[in-house]
Design a protein around this motif. Structure first.
Motif, PDB file in Angstrom:
ATOM      1  N   TYR B  36      27.165  94.041  37.165  1.00 26.42           N
ATOM      2  CA  TYR B  36      27.567  93.810  38.090  1.00 26.42           C
ATOM      3  C   TYR B  36      29.158  94.101  37.408  1.00 26.42           C
ATOM      4  O   TYR B  36      29.548  94.739  37.537  1.00 26.42           O
ATOM      5  N   LEU B  37      30.356  93.160  38.139  1.00 24.91           N
ATOM      6  CA  LEU B  37      31.866  93.741  38.009  1.00 24.91           C
ATOM      7  C   LEU B  37      31.984  92.833  36.481  1.00 24.91           C
ATOM      8  O   LEU B  37      31.607  91.775  36.603  1.00 24.91           O
ATOM      9  N   ALA B  38      32.963  93.713  35.624  1.00 22.56           N
ATOM     10  CA  ALA B  38      33.033  92.642  34.396  1.00 22.56           C
ATOM     11  C   ALA B  38      34.760  92.195  34.466  1.00 22.56           C
ATOM     12  O   ALA B  38      35.630  93.598  34.194  1.00 22.56           O
ATOM     13  N   ALA B  39      34.926  90.907  34.069  1.00 22.06           N
ATOM     14  CA  ALA B  39      36.231  90.602  33.107  1.00 22.06           C
ATOM     15  C   ALA B  39      36.688  90.883  31.563  1.00 22.06           C
ATOM     16  O   ALA B  39      35.912  89.508  31.590  1.00 22.06           O
ATOM     17  N   PHE B  52      38.545  94.082  35.430  1.00 22.23           N
ATOM     18  CA  PHE B  52      39.013  92.900  35.516  1.00 22.23           C
ATOM     19  C   PHE B  52      40.139  92.352  34.097  1.00 22.23           C
ATOM     20  O   PHE B  52      39.103  92.445  32.670  1.00 22.23           O
ATOM     21  N   GLY B  53      40.949  91.695  34.278  1.00 19.87           N
ATOM     22  CA  GLY B  53      41.928  91.030  32.855  1.00 19.87           C
ATOM     23  C   GLY B  53      41.294  90.307  33.736  1.00 19.87           C
ATOM     24  O   GLY B  53      40.570  89.483  33.740  1.00 19.87           O
ATOM     25  N   SER B  58      44.645  90.694  39.899  1.00 22.55           N
ATOM     26  CA  SER B  58      43.763  91.745  39.668  1.00 22.55           C
ATOM     27  C   SER B  58      42.769  91.468  40.754  1.00 22.55           C
ATOM     28  O   SER B  58      42.210  92.237  41.108  1.00 22.55           O
ATOM     29  N   TYR B  59      42.057  90.331  41.199  1.00 22.52           N
ATOM     30  CA  TYR B  59      41.648  89.866  42.561  1.00 22.52           C
ATOM     31  C   TYR B  59      42.287  90.030  43.165  1.00 22.52           C
ATOM     32  O   TYR B  59      41.637  89.683  44.340  1.00 22.52           O
ATOM     33  N   LEU B  71      32.819  87.577  33.381  1.00 20.59           N
ATOM     34  CA  LEU B  71      33.973  87.152  32.639  1.00 20.59           C
ATOM     35  C   LEU B  71      34.079  86.445  31.471  1.00 20.59           C
ATOM     36  O   LEU B  71      33.418  85.187  30.646  1.00 20.59           O
ATOM     37  N   SER B  72      34.297  86.858  30.356  1.00 14.36           N
ATOM     38  CA  SER B  72      35.055  86.794  28.867  1.00 14.36           C
ATOM     39  C   SER B  72      36.518  86.609  28.490  1.00 14.36           C
ATOM     40  O   SER B  72      36.956  87.488  28.882  1.00 14.36           O
TER      41      SER B  72
END
Lengths: 212, 212
Positions: B36-39, B52-53, B58-59, B71-72
């Protein structure tokens, strides 16, 4: 502020020796059995077996001079117990706001204004009072804050200042208590500076700062 | 609203398939290891090892169309988990406020606007947004409230409406993030109605309502 802290100020203004805030009605009745006067309120109503409820007018004309009173209310006494590990815990209401602000200003300490609220929820009346007190402290020049809740409380107060009674008409607490016909109590509690007393928590009870 | 819910709206507006909100950074990195992509953001800053932050920019220009993103964030993802037992959980920001209000108005259900705040404390920006949303819902005629926190939020919004950016200049979050040079992010997040997307929580992730 509606009404526990106001009532506490009124008790000391009328010469009470101390007020013992307890969380449960049962505990209050145990104190009463030992000979203390007892005030017990839940949901705005004086409870069975108690000498007083939570109306400032309960204490006018009663002989409470020199007496010790145990007090349990829906929200106020819980807040006092939540705060009791603080350096000092003092009680504020519009009735003693200027004296309290002056006292706080002289302490040279940070101040947290803990709003009792209503059953663990935000309420307008305590936040308004917090805003009024913060406003005085900040204006006096020795305090500053970037706490969002204080900024919001000050803004609420500035919006309401011209007509606090009218502003609170829209609040849920007013609606909660409307059927109890407490208009007279509420108007009384919105008076400023009826007393210079600073109720302060010492050991297990409130006493008048500098008093007996 | 600054910035997690705004970022979530931007992700869906740019075609993300889903967003998986997780409470800890460790959990997010486990998802990333699965492809997965992770932010990941804490205290306003993108964390090491993340794609990402928490900046909406960013998006933009990233190819997230059809992608699943874990996302966290410091506050936002915790709030989603706190709310997840509700009948439905949807995500609001100024970026989707009118579409969200219209959607809520059509549900025929009570609404709780849960402000994420900052580290379990009240903050101005989320309360302002709550006030703005409540204001639209009440004005539309199908909602009413006597909840003190909603009344206060609406009042805050009414005070701030003419210049929300200026109003927030005084808030602690702005000061917290001032050194991070987030003015551009904040100004972007204060735009209204950039998208009609309604992010909705289903099972363990957010998807665009009515979308894929």
């Amino acid at each position: 502020m509606l009404r526990a802290t106001s009532v506490i100020c009124v008790c000391f203004a009328n010469g009470a020796k101390s007020i013992i805030p307890v969380e449960t009605l049962e505990e209050a009745l145990e104190w009463k059995a030992k000979g203390y006067l007892a005030a017990g309120e839940r949901n705005g109503v004086q409870q069975k077996g108690f000498d007083f409820g939570n109306s400032p007018f309960s204490y006018v004309g009663n002989n409470i001079k020199g007496k010790e009173i145990v007090l349990s209310t829906t929200n106020g006494t819980q807040a006092i117990h939540a705060a009791k590990k603080a350096h000092k815990v003092v009680i504020g209401a519009f009735l003693n706001i200027s004296a309290l602000a002056h006292w706080l200003d002289n302490q040279g300490k940070d101040v947290i204004i803990l709003c009792a609220g209503w059953k663990n929820k935000f309420n307008l009346e305590d936040s308004l009072f917090a805003g009024a007190l913060a406003n005085i402290l900040i204006s006096a020049g020795n305090f500053k804050t970037d706490c969002d809740s204080t900024l919001a409380a000050v803004l609420l107060y500035e919006n309401a200042a011209k007509d606090i009674y009218g502003f609170l008409e829209q609040s849920s607490h007013r609606k909660r208590l409307a059927h109890l016909k407490l208009e007279k109590d509420i108007r009384y509690c919105l008076n400023t500076d009826k007393t210079d007393v600073i109720p302060i928590f010492q050991l297990d009870r409130l006493v008048a700062y500098g008093g007996e």
